[in-house]
Motif scaffolding. Sequence first.
Motif, PDB file in Angstrom:
ATOM      1  N   TYR A   1      29.225  57.819 -14.607  1.00 18.97           N
ATOM      2  CA  TYR A   1      29.903  57.955 -13.069  1.00 18.97           C
ATOM      3  C   TYR A   1      29.231  56.535 -12.292  1.00 18.97           C
ATOM      4  CZ  TYR A   1      29.846  59.324  -8.198  1.00 18.97           C
ATOM      5  OH  TYR A   1      30.001  59.212  -7.017  1.00 18.97           O
ATOM      6  N   THR A   2      28.015  56.087 -12.677  1.00 18.31           N
ATOM      7  CA  THR A   2      27.356  54.909 -11.909  1.00 18.31           C
ATOM      8  C   THR A   2      28.207  53.683 -12.505  1.00 18.31           C
ATOM      9  OG1 THR A   2      25.758  54.337 -13.527  1.00 18.31           O
ATOM     10  CG2 THR A   2      25.251  55.882 -11.653  1.00 18.31           C
ATOM     11  N   ARG A   3      28.722  53.615 -13.663  1.00 19.94           N
ATOM     12  CA  ARG A   3      29.336  52.587 -14.341  1.00 19.94           C
ATOM     13  C   ARG A   3      30.728  52.359 -13.488  1.00 19.94           C
ATOM     14  NH1 ARG A   3      31.361  52.315 -20.515  1.00 19.94           N
ATOM     15  NH2 ARG A   3      31.748  50.088 -20.829  1.00 19.94           N
ATOM     16  N   VAL A   4      31.406  53.362 -13.352  1.00 21.73           N
ATOM     17  CA  VAL A   4      32.695  53.496 -12.627  1.00 21.73           C
ATOM     18  C   VAL A   4      32.280  52.770 -11.098  1.00 21.73           C
ATOM     19  CG1 VAL A   4      34.743  54.445 -11.767  1.00 21.73           C
ATOM     20  CG2 VAL A   4      33.655  55.442 -13.796  1.00 21.73           C
ATOM     21  N   LEU A   5      31.222  53.268 -10.465  1.00 21.18           N
ATOM     22  CA  LEU A   5      31.082  52.769  -9.149  1.00 21.18           C
ATOM     23  C   LEU A   5      30.740  51.111  -9.087  1.00 21.18           C
ATOM     24  CD1 LEU A   5      28.878  55.469  -7.331  1.00 21.18           C
ATOM     25  CD2 LEU A   5      31.510  55.399  -7.544  1.00 21.18           C
TER      26      LEU A   5
ATOM     27  N   ASP B   1      34.853  64.066 -22.131  1.00 25.64           N
ATOM     28  CA  ASP B   1      36.123  63.624 -22.718  1.00 25.64           C
ATOM     29  C   ASP B   1      36.507  62.822 -21.601  1.00 25.64           C
ATOM     30  OD1 ASP B   1      38.193  63.556 -24.442  1.00 25.64           O
ATOM     31  OD2 ASP B   1      39.332  64.750 -23.357  1.00 25.64           O
ATOM     32  N   LEU B   2      36.625  63.085 -20.363  1.00 21.01           N
ATOM     33  CA  LEU B   2      37.181  62.131 -19.458  1.00 21.01           C
ATOM     34  C   LEU B   2      36.364  60.675 -19.196  1.00 21.01           C
ATOM     35  CD1 LEU B   2      39.151  61.811 -16.878  1.00 21.01           C
ATOM     36  CD2 LEU B   2      37.312  62.842 -15.559  1.00 21.01           C
ATOM     37  N   ALA B   3      34.681  60.829 -19.490  1.00 23.34           N
ATOM     38  CA  ALA B   3      34.002  59.676 -19.422  1.00 23.34           C
ATOM     39  C   ALA B   3      34.434  58.755 -20.745  1.00 23.34           C
ATOM     40  CB  ALA B   3      32.502  60.026 -19.503  1.00 23.34           C
ATOM     41  N   GLY B   4      34.870  59.359 -21.888  1.00 24.76           N
ATOM     42  CA  GLY B   4      35.178  58.644 -22.815  1.00 24.76           C
ATOM     43  C   GLY B   4      36.403  57.982 -22.885  1.00 24.76           C
ATOM     44  N   LEU B   5      37.378  58.538 -22.402  1.00 31.33           N
ATOM     45  CA  LEU B   5      38.575  57.886 -21.823  1.00 31.33           C
ATOM     46  C   LEU B   5      38.351  56.540 -20.897  1.00 31.33           C
ATOM     47  CD1 LEU B   5      40.941  61.129 -21.689  1.00 31.33           C
ATOM     48  CD2 LEU B   5      41.170  59.207 -23.488  1.00 31.33           C
ATOM     49  N   PHE B   6      37.617  57.085 -19.993  1.00 28.06           N
ATOM     50  CA  PHE B   6      37.435  55.797 -18.848  1.00 28.06           C
ATOM     51  C   PHE B   6      36.878  54.723 -19.805  1.00 28.06           C
ATOM     52  CE2 PHE B   6      35.215  53.182 -16.298  1.00 28.06           C
ATOM     53  CZ  PHE B   6      36.006  52.856 -15.515  1.00 28.06           C
ATOM     54  N   SER B   7      35.892  54.916 -20.741  1.00 26.82           N
ATOM     55  CA  SER B   7      35.276  53.754 -21.448  1.00 26.82           C
ATOM     56  C   SER B   7      36.306  53.207 -22.180  1.00 26.82           C
ATOM     57  CB  SER B   7      34.236  54.621 -22.349  1.00 26.82           C
ATOM     58  OG  SER B   7      33.305  53.490 -23.102  1.00 26.82           O
TER      59      SER B   7
ATOM     60  N   ARG C   1      44.596  49.432 -11.157  1.00 28.54           N
ATOM     61  CA  ARG C   1      43.497  49.888 -12.170  1.00 28.54           C
ATOM     62  C   ARG C   1      42.305  50.294 -11.240  1.00 28.54           C
ATOM     63  NH1 ARG C   1      44.679  45.534 -17.296  1.00 28.54           N
ATOM     64  NH2 ARG C   1      46.520  46.550 -17.871  1.00 28.54           N
ATOM     65  N   LEU C   2      41.906  49.679 -10.187  1.00 27.74           N
ATOM     66  CA  LEU C   2      40.865  50.119  -9.455  1.00 27.74           C
ATOM     67  C   LEU C   2      41.333  51.645  -8.770  1.00 27.74           C
ATOM     68  CD1 LEU C   2      39.964  46.577  -7.566  1.00 27.74           C
ATOM     69  CD2 LEU C   2      38.573  48.014  -8.876  1.00 27.74           C
TER      70      LEU C   2
ATOM     71  N   ILE D   1      25.368  69.897 -10.228  1.00 26.89           N
ATOM     72  CA  ILE D   1      24.539  68.641 -10.661  1.00 26.89           C
ATOM     73  C   ILE D   1      24.752  67.503  -9.844  1.00 26.89           C
ATOM     74  CG2 ILE D   1      24.360  66.747 -12.586  1.00 26.89           C
ATOM     75  CD1 ILE D   1      24.930  69.069 -14.492  1.00 26.89           C
ATOM     76  N   ASN D   2      23.680  67.058  -9.263  1.00 30.72           N
ATOM     77  CA  ASN D   2      23.745  66.151  -8.417  1.00 30.72           C
ATOM     78  C   ASN D   2      24.065  64.459  -9.061  1.00 30.72           C
ATOM     79  OD1 ASN D   2      23.112  67.300  -5.874  1.00 30.72           O
ATOM     80  ND2 ASN D   2      21.095  67.330  -6.485  1.00 30.72           N
ATOM     81  N   THR D   3      24.446  63.494  -8.346  1.00 35.65           N
ATOM     82  CA  THR D   3      24.909  62.145  -8.807  1.00 35.65           C
ATOM     83  C   THR D   3      24.062  61.110  -8.172  1.00 35.65           C
ATOM     84  OG1 THR D   3      26.690  62.112  -7.386  1.00 35.65           O
ATOM     85  CG2 THR D   3      27.262  62.696  -9.743  1.00 35.65           C
ATOM     86  N   VAL D   4      24.065  60.128  -8.842  1.00 35.33           N
ATOM     87  CA  VAL D   4      23.213  58.878  -8.158  1.00 35.33           C
ATOM     88  C   VAL D   4      24.161  57.600  -8.251  1.00 35.33           C
ATOM     89  CG1 VAL D   4      20.905  59.511  -8.730  1.00 35.33           C
ATOM     90  CG2 VAL D   4      22.199  58.303 -10.525  1.00 35.33           C
ATOM     91  N   GLU D   5      24.010  56.779  -7.382  1.00 31.33           N
ATOM     92  CA  GLU D   5      24.929  55.768  -7.387  1.00 31.33           C
ATOM     93  C   GLU D   5      24.533  54.493  -8.228  1.00 31.33           C
ATOM     94  OE1 GLU D   5      26.606  54.691  -3.737  1.00 31.33           O
ATOM     95  OE2 GLU D   5      27.350  56.515  -3.481  1.00 31.33           O
TER      96      GLU D   5
END
Length: 576
Positions: A464-468, A524-530, A550-551, A570-574
Motif C-alpha cells: 500500500y505504501t509503495r503505491v502511495l 493477489d491484487l498487490a501481486g498484480l500491481f507489482s 497509469r496513475l 487493519i489500519n494502514t500507514v503512509e
Amino acid sequence: MNIQALLSAKVSQAMIAAGAASDCEPQVRQSAKPQFGDYQANGIMAIAKKLGRAPRQFAEQVVANLDLNGIAAKTEIAGPGFINIFLDPSWLATQASLALDSDKLSISGVAPQRIVIDYSAPNVAKEMHVGHLRSTIIGDAAARTLEYLGHTVIRANHIGDWGTQFGMLIAFLEKKQQEQNSDIALSDLEAFYREAKQLYDQDEAFAERARSYVVKLQGGDQYCAEMWKKLVDITMAQNQFNYNRLNVSLTRDDVMGESLYNPMLPGIVADLQQKGLAVESEGAIVVFLDEYKNKEGEPMGVIIRKKDGGYLYTTTDIACAKYRYETLKADRVLYYIDSRQHQHLMQAWTIVRKAGYVPESIPLEHHMFGMMLGKDGRPFKTRAGGTIKLADLLDEAHERALTLVKSKNPEMDPEELNALAEVIGIGAVKYADLSKNRTTDYIFDWDNMLAFEGNTAPYLLYAYTRVLSVFRKAEVDEQSLTGELFLTESREAALATRLLQFEETLLQVAREGTPHVMCAYLYDLAGLFSGFYEHCPILAAEDNQTRQSRLKLASLTARTLKAGLDTLGINTVERM
C-alpha cells in the motif's frame, strides 16, 4: 461493479432464448487461468442434460444468443461446453474510471437487512485471553464488511455476566473495598477471581454470605445490583482497551450479556411446557429432541431448567434468538462461536424453530471457527502451560514489530517508530488469523506473520505504501489527475479486472463470513500491481496521457487496498 452478476444475467437470458427454463443457473465464475478468459459460464452441461441435448451444440446456441456487445472482446466455447468470456479493455477502462469517481468504488446498493452479529463474548471479572481473539476479529471483519455493503449491523457482545459465581465476586469486592476504605481499580482481574474463589473454598462464613448475595442479586436487590454493575464496568473498561488496540469496532453500547435475557427465562420454560415441547423429567424440565439421539438411540433430552430451579446456557440461547428476532427485528443472525459449541447451538435453535420463536425465513447461522495452536500443534499456551492474556500477546506483537522496524529504519523518530510498530504488530496478529480459513485450526507463528514476503500484513501494508510513494515521486495529488483511463497492455487489463472484482469479494465474505477470501484477494491484487509497476512504466511513461492513465490505475489500487484492509479492521500507514 458486480461483473459476475451482470454476466450471469446476460448468459441466463441467452440460455432461456436457446430453450432453457427461466430458472436456469448459468454458473458464471471468475476464470482460474487467463487462457480461459476472465470469466467462465459452467452451467451448460447440466442444463443440456436436462434438455436432452448435446452440450457443445447447446453452448453454440447460447453463444449465438449472447449479447455482450461492448462488454466482451470475445467469447469462446471450450471442451464439452464451457463458455469463456474475455472482457473488452475499453469497457474495463470505463468501469475503472467510474469506480475511481465513486465514493465506494462503484459498489452496487444491496437490499439492506438488519443483521445481528454475536461475537467476542468475554466473561466478567476475567481478562480476555487468546481464546477470545478469533471470535472478536473474525466477527468484526464480518460486521465491517456487511456495513460497507449497506446493511444495518447490530453488534451483540454476549458477555458472561450472570450466574452463581457473582455472589462470590460481589462478596469479595465488598471485602476489598472495606479493607481499602475506597473504590478500587482491579488492575488484575485474574488475581481477583482466583483470590475470591480461594476464600470461597476456605471460609465458610464468606461462602455463606456469597450464596446469600446470589439470591439477593437474582431477586433484584439494589446493593447487589450496584456491586454487580461495578464488576461489569471494570471488566468492560479493560476489554475496551484491548478492542481499541485491536481496532475492533465494539463499544460498551454493544454489550448484551446473559443478564439481559434472564427475565425472559421463566416465561420461556412455561411456554415450552404449555406447547407440549418441554416436560418434567426427574424434577428437571427437559425438551426431548427426535433430531438428536443418545447412545441407546433414544431422543436426546435437553435440560432447560434444573431440579433446583436454575437455568442453563441452552435456555439463555433460546431467549437470545427470540429476543434478536422479536425485539431487534433481525433479518439474519450470525454467531461467531468456536466449533465445539456447534451441537449446543443446533439443539437450542431446533427448540427455537419448533416453538415458533424465529421463523425459518430468518437465518440463524453458526459461523464456527477452529483453534489457535502453537508450533507443537497443541492449543496456544504460555511456556508454563497457562492461558495467554490477550493484552500480553498484543504487547509482544508490538515489541517484535518495533525490533523489526527499528532494524529497517534506524534513523526514524522514536514516536513514529512506536506508532508504526503498533500498526504492523497488531495488523500482523490479526491478518495471520484472518487469512486462514476460519473453519480450520491454525498454527500461531511469529516469524511467518511478521515476514515482509508472502500473504502477511507487513507485505500488504508495504504494498500500500509503495503505491502511495508513486504519487510522492510524481509530485502530484490523486485528485488532480486528468485525462482518460485507458488500457493498452495486458498487465493493465489484468489489474483493472481484479480491481473491479472487489465487490464480488465483499459479497462472498458477507455471504459466508470468510475474511480469508478478502485476504487472498488483496494479496493477489498487490501481486498484480507489482507486475504492472515493473512492466508498465508510470513516471517514465512515453507520454503524459499514458502517465495520467497509469496513475489513475495506481490510485484505484491504493483505494481498493485501503478499503479491503478497512473491512478487515487493519489500519494502514503512509510510509514504512
